[in-house]
Design an enzyme around this catalytic site. Structure first.
Site: not given
Ligand code: NDP
Length: 480
Positions: A230, A248, A282
């Site tokens: 993403t 992150e 994560c």
């Molecule tokens: P995503 O990348 O799918 O989504 C994260 C957020 O981005 C959501 O709110 C999502 O919306 C939004 N999003 C999706 N597409 C876009 C776009 N094109 N432009 C802008 N925003 C967008 O992650 P997940 O929700 O699946 O979470 C899991 C991931 O997060 C794992 O890879 C995990 O490792 C990572 N993570 C990292 C952490 C860190 O601190 N490094 C902590 C926790 C998680 P929507 O869901 O509504 O599509």
């Protein structure tokens, strides 16, 4: 039940009038509706945030602090109902939401409400040039905060708290998969007296709402937590616009166990670091490396502990492992268990779906899973699964295990278990990782820098670093 956006201090329907289904993953059924917002709602939110910026950025840190502390107190007051909402929306055991997620949301606001009162500017006396320089730190303006579904309120507030404490105004989007506690937060912001427009919450999908926030010209900085894929789309849009970015991202964290460790403590913690929150943290250690002399014993003991975990109804007090957040994510995890076997791995424990009796029979549950016999460089050991699945691999030397640990594209966190102090320091220095835990896991002090290297992210959250991210430095040079 219909959720609403929070824009300009009021709860509002999406302009399109359209809604999306929101599922309870423990029963596999729709239980509420989320605004299917679009760029028009984002535009309204940015306008509200802009209108609020002049007054909020000029509000004294102690006034800002008092308002944010009120918000923290309201979250604490509603801890039980918020924990229930988080568990219902996300699938995590309510006991976890009660002891980790919601208390951490309280702590995030408390921490930054008080930190803002201690942020100091620097000055440099330019000796010999009859001049003095001082550096202003000014809030950057309207910022975007986008967070994922695994720790919904915890991570949402981890971004919002430093942003508003620094004097920025915010347009925020929770994951569409877990929007409920963000909606509850909007109501508490109104009750706390947060001025209208300081925080705006727009619900909807990533491609529609998230990308409208990222591509909005007047949003100056983006703080994003989510998947690495993403982020590639986000960075492509935001980088040419020269926005500040804090990212992150994903992880594939090693958990390295030496034979000289405190075995009982390691075992208890490794169960948590592998399977807490269904492995959807994560920071979970998904690749477990064990020194060969204790490999067989560890495998037996780890499997026994795993088999004692209760998987099922998140609302039951005894449950250790709840539901997987969504049907697509459930299928993704199951496909990796399948892949692991096709790559030659053997399932040591778990590996199957769980169908609980009673009200959760339609939910999405997976038995915690241990897989062995895989090479370090196969897909199962290289790609993020983000579920209750770990691999176990024996090793003989420090150099060998460092090679395995550092072989992935990610570098978020690592855990090392050893009682040998010199080895602990050697390993910590050589692991390619933003965070190293020695003889512990997820021991957090909010003052410390938090973030990843390599494809796990850019920038650091936590401490004053997050406040600085939401400010711009301006140097003023005075000749006297
Ligand atoms: P995503 O990348 O799918 O989504 C994260 C957020 O981005 C959501 O709110 C999502 O919306 C939004 N999003 C999706 N597409 C876009 C776009 N094109 N432009 C802008 N925003 C967008 O992650 P997940 O929700 O699946 O979470 C899991 C991931 O997060 C794992 O890879 C995990 O490792 C990572 N993570 C990292 C952490 C860190 O601190 N490094 C902590 C926790 C998680 P929507 O869901 O509504 O599509």
């Amino acid at each position: 039940m219909k959720l609403l956006n929070y824009i300009g201090g009021v709860l509002a329907e999406p302009i399109s009038g359209k809604y999306l289904d929101n599922y309870n993953p423990a029963i596999g059924e729709v239980y509420s509706q989320i605004p299917d917002s679009d760029e028009r709602d984002v535009e309204a939110a940015v306008a509200a945030a802009e209108a609020a910026f002049a007054a909020w950025s000029a509000t004294s840190p102690d006034e800002r602090s008092a308002i944010i502390l009120r918000l923290a107190a309201l979250i604490e007051r509603d801890l039980e109902s918020l924990a229930l909402a988080e568990s219902t929306d996300q699938g995590k055991p309510v006991s976890l939401a009660r002891t980790v997620d919601i208390p951490r949301a309280v702590a995030n606001f408390r921490f930054y409400a008080t930190a803002a009162m201690h942020l100091a500017n620097e000055s440099h006396d330019s000796v010999g040039q009859a001049a003095i320089n001082y550096t202003l730190r000014q809030p950057v303006g309207v910022v975007g905060c986008i967070s994922p579904w695994n720790l919904p309120l915890y991570l949402f507030t981890w971004k919002i708290a430093p942003a508003i404490a620094a004097g920025c105004t915010v347009v925020a989007k929770p994951s569409e998969v877990t929007p409920m506690t963000a909606f509850e937060l909007s109501k508490l912001c109104i009750e706390a007296g947060l001025p209208a427009g300081v925080l705006n919450i727009v619900h909807g999908t990533g491609p529609q709402v998230g990308s409208a926030i990222v591509s909005h010209r007047r949003v100056k900085a983006i703080s994003f937590t989510g998947g690495t894929a993403t982020d590639e789309a986000i960075a492509r849009t935001a980088a040419p616009m020269f926005k500040k970015l804090s990212l992150e991202l994903g992880g594939k964290n090693p958990n390295i166990i030496f034979a000289d460790c405190n075995y009982e403590e390691m075992l208890a913690t490794t169960i948590r670091s592998s399977f807490s929150n269904q492995g959807e943290i994560c920071l979970c250690g998904s690749r477990v490396f064990i020194e060969r002399s204790i490999y067989e014993k560890f495998k037996r003991d780890f499997s026994d502990r795993l088999n004692a975990l209760q998987v099922g109804d998140p609302l039951k007090p005894a449950t250790n492992v709840g539901a997987i957040v969504s049907r697509p994510h459930f299928e993704k995890i199951m496909s990796y268990i399948d892949l692991a076997q096709r790559e030659g791995g053997t399932i040591v424990a778990g590996g199957s779906e769980v169908v609980p009796e009673g009200r959760c029979s339609g939910g999405w549950f997976i038995r915690p899973t241990i897989i062995e016999g895989l090479p370090f460089d196969c897909r199962t050991n290289q790609e993020e699964i983000f579920g209750p699945v770990v691999t176990i691999t024996p090793f003989d030397t420090e150099d060998e295990v460092l090679g395995y640990a550092n072989s992935v594209r990610y570098g978020l966190s690592a855990t090392v278990w050893t009682e040998n102090l010199s080895r602990a320091h050697r390993m910590a220095a050589r692991l390619e990782s933003g965070i190293v835990w020695i003889n512990c896991w997820l021991l957090r002090d909010l003052r410390t820098p938090f973030g990843g290297v390599k494809d796990s992210g850019v920038g650091r959250e936590g401490g004053f670093e997050a406040l600085r991210f939401f400010t711009e430095e301006k140097n003023v040079c005075i000749k006297y």
